[in-house]
Design a protein around this motif. Structure first.
Motif, short mmCIF file in Angstrom:
data_model
loop_
_atom_site.label_atom_id
_atom_site.label_comp_id
_atom_site.label_asym_id
_atom_site.label_seq_id
_atom_site.Cartn_x
_atom_site.Cartn_y
_atom_site.Cartn_z
N ILE A 94 0.86 -1.20 0.00
CA ILE A 94 0.00 0.00 0.00
C ILE A 94 0.88 1.24 0.00
O ILE A 94 1.75 1.41 0.86
N ASP A 95 0.67 2.11 -0.98
CA ASP A 95 1.44 3.35 -1.09
C ASP A 95 0.76 4.53 -0.40
O ASP A 95 1.43 5.39 0.18
N ILE A 96 -0.57 4.58 -0.51
CA ILE A 96 -1.32 5.72 0.01
C ILE A 96 -2.54 5.20 0.75
O ILE A 96 -3.26 4.34 0.25
N VAL A 97 -2.77 5.72 1.94
CA VAL A 97 -3.97 5.41 2.71
C VAL A 97 -4.85 6.64 2.73
O VAL A 97 -4.40 7.74 3.09
N VAL A 98 -6.10 6.48 2.31
CA VAL A 98 -7.10 7.56 2.35
C VAL A 98 -8.06 7.27 3.49
O VAL A 98 -8.72 6.23 3.50
N GLU A 99 -8.13 8.19 4.46
CA GLU A 99 -8.96 7.97 5.66
C GLU A 99 -10.15 8.91 5.62
O GLU A 99 -10.00 10.14 5.65
N GLU A 116 3.89 4.53 9.83
CA GLU A 116 5.02 3.70 10.28
C GLU A 116 5.38 2.63 9.26
O GLU A 116 6.53 2.17 9.21
N HIS A 117 4.42 2.22 8.42
CA HIS A 117 4.68 1.23 7.38
C HIS A 117 5.01 1.89 6.04
O HIS A 117 5.04 1.21 5.00
N GLY A 118 5.25 3.18 6.05
CA GLY A 118 5.74 3.86 4.86
C GLY A 118 4.70 4.38 3.91
O GLY A 118 5.02 4.77 2.79
N SER A 119 3.44 4.40 4.29
CA SER A 119 2.37 4.91 3.42
C SER A 119 2.16 6.40 3.65
O SER A 119 2.20 6.87 4.79
N SER A 120 1.94 7.13 2.56
CA SER A 120 1.47 8.50 2.69
C SER A 120 -0.02 8.49 3.01
O SER A 120 -0.70 7.49 2.78
N VAL A 121 -0.52 9.60 3.53
CA VAL A 121 -1.89 9.64 4.03
C VAL A 121 -2.63 10.84 3.46
O VAL A 121 -2.09 11.96 3.39
N VAL A 122 -3.87 10.61 3.05
CA VAL A 122 -4.81 11.67 2.72
C VAL A 122 -6.00 11.50 3.66
O VAL A 122 -6.55 10.41 3.79
N THR A 123 -6.40 12.58 4.34
CA THR A 123 -7.50 12.47 5.30
C THR A 123 -8.42 13.67 5.19
O THR A 123 -8.00 14.77 4.80
N ALA A 124 -9.68 13.46 5.55
CA ALA A 124 -10.66 14.54 5.63
C ALA A 124 -11.11 14.75 7.06
O ALA A 124 -12.13 15.37 7.32
N ASN A 125 -10.32 14.27 8.02
CA ASN A 125 -10.75 14.17 9.41
C ASN A 125 -10.33 15.38 10.23
O ASN A 125 -9.25 15.41 10.84
N LYS A 126 -11.19 16.40 10.28
CA LYS A 126 -10.85 17.63 11.01
C LYS A 126 -10.77 17.41 12.51
O LYS A 126 -9.92 17.99 13.19
N ALA A 127 -11.66 16.58 13.06
CA ALA A 127 -11.63 16.35 14.51
C ALA A 127 -10.32 15.71 14.93
O ALA A 127 -9.72 16.08 15.95
N LEU A 128 -9.85 14.76 14.15
CA LEU A 128 -8.58 14.09 14.45
C LEU A 128 -7.41 15.05 14.35
O LEU A 128 -6.54 15.09 15.23
#
Length: 454
Positions: A94-99, A116-128
């Protein structure tokens, strides 16, 4: 002259060089398949050729983690679904995780595992991000991967990247705007159609603008989380959602709407971030805004954000602030950007956090107020009320007196005073409220609302 080849760009720590081969697809793990997640999945699957052309590499959906993987979902392959989100984000391919699952837990743990496993992240989670953004950014920097989150603030409106990149060399002085479409829709219906709060809320729920439990929206929690993100970006400091002063709109009445109209104003729930002498002021509350102010004309579930910068001047961003398609559009923009970075073997710009600027207490903020009180219509009443303001250093700008109708008049209270005060410190105005509420001149608690843009 001797020509030398460019220095090779090494891969981020989480991105092995063998993954950079042009023929290898970039693989996406998607967390959540609700209103936004299903749109993101649909776009990845249906626009694969277009995305490949923009990224320079094919991008494929490798898995979708949901609570109920056996539930039928139209136009989405059933074999993509899994209930094991932990295993999905820990996969080496997995290269990119979308949350897009929302909430703080387990989203925080899943995103940290992905990083930690080397994936980039895209998120829409303002509360987080408002609660744990800085820990997430630090982990991403340490592992050489990206965290992008344009969809976390104001849906499709591009505001995060301008603050994070385009304006990072300027001095931001103020960010103010409407960042919650649900509350703007409710207040707009109360203003344009004379609905009560409850009627407008029910209408928003019927149309899907409000959740069955609307607390996060109508009490200002959603806007406060977004304000924390905006303030952190604008002032290069660490602001958490819990540090934002917050008031919701549940106390706004049709009488307040009518009084605002009498001043040539409308009521909006505003997020305001600005630099005060005591530190960064971050607040969310209803406010009177002139009808001819650009924010006064924002209708329905739309959002709008003003940015005041030292060199760039006044900038305004507006558009759809919520909904599946607008939010998914912002997610896809981040996904393409992150995919391009992965293909080149680089990470984007790190989060620009420089230090811990103090958060100013709401009592130190200077603003204007409109105040309404019930009094007896007798000689000298106005001068006595004015003396209370003068004793706390608060100056009156305008005063209007109107006859009282209904129960208050029957109880012997015969007039309503509506006053607008010049810009003053919140703590001084609060002292006036305390003295007025204890005065025999005044019936009940004074009602007030802040005034912006006048």
């Amino acid at each position: 002259m001797t020509l030398t080849s460019p220095r090779p760009v090494s891969a981020p720590s989480g991105l092995p060089q063998e993954q950079l081969h042009p023929g290898t697809p970039l693989r996406v793990g998607l967390l959540g398949c609700g209103v936004v997640g299903s749109q993101v999945a649909r776009m990845i699957l249906s626009r694969s050729d277009d995305i490949c052309a923009r990224v320079g590499r094919s991008v494929e959906l490798a898995g979708i983690a949901v609570a109920h993987p056996d539930r039928p979902r139209a136009r989405l392959p059933q074999d993509l679904f899994t209930a094991d989100a932990e295993s999905l984000v820990a996969r080496d391919d997995i290269d990119i995780v979308v949350e897009v699952i929302g909430g703080i837990h387990p989203a925080y743990e899943l995103i940290m595992t992905a990083i930690e496993h080397g994936s980039s992240v895209v998120t829409a989670n303002k509360a987080l991000l408002a609660a744990h953004g800085h820990e997430i950014y630090a982990a991403a920097d340490a592992h050489g991967v990206d965290v992008y989150y344009e969809a976390a603030v104001a849906g499709a409106i591009p505001i995060v990247r301008p603050l994070r990149e385009s304006l990072v060399g300027d001095e931001i002085r103020r960010v103010m705007g409407i960042v919650n479409g649900t509350t703007n829709y409710i207040l707009d219906k109360m203003t344009s159609e004379g609905m009560s709060f409850d009627q407008a809320l029910a209408d928003a729920q019927r149309l899907g603008f409000a959740e069955s439990d609307p607390t996060a929206d109508v009490e200002g929690f959603d806007a406060a989380a977004k304000a924390a993100i905006l303030a952190s970006l604008a002032f290069h400091t660490r602001i958490r959602g819990s540090q934002v002063y917050r008031e919701g709109i549940t106390g706004i009445t049709p009488e307040d709407i009518t009084a605002a109209r009498g001043m040539g104003c409308v009521i909006k729930l505003l997020a305001i971030c600005e630099m005060e002498p005591e530190g960064v002021s971050v607040r969310v509350h209803p406010a009177l805004v002139p009808e001819d102010h650009p924010l006064g004309g924002i209708r329905g579930a739309n959002n709008a954000i003003f940015v005041e910068a030292r060199e760039a001047g006044h900038l305004m961003f507006m558009g759809p602030g919520a909904g599946g398609s607008p939010t998914a559009s912002a997610v896809m923009g981040d996904l393409v950007t992150v995919a391009r970075n992965r293909m080149r073997g680089v990470a984007g710009q790190p989060q620009a956090i420089y230090g811990d600027v103090p958060v100013a207490d709401i009592g130190t903020v200077h603003t204007r107020f409109q105040l309404s009180i019930q009094v007896r219509d007798q000689p000298g009443i106005l001068s006595q009320v004015a003396s209370i303001f003068a004793s706390h250093g608060v100056s009156l700008q305008t005063v209007q007196q109107s006859a009282l109708e209904g129960a208050g008049k029957e109880d012997g209270w015969s007039a309503t005073l509506r006053m607008v005060v010049h810009q003053t410190r919140e703590s001084d105005f609060e002292a006036c409220l305390v003295e007025l509420s204890q005065s025999p001149l005044v019936n009940g608690e004074p009602r007030f609302i802040r005034v912006e843009g006048m």
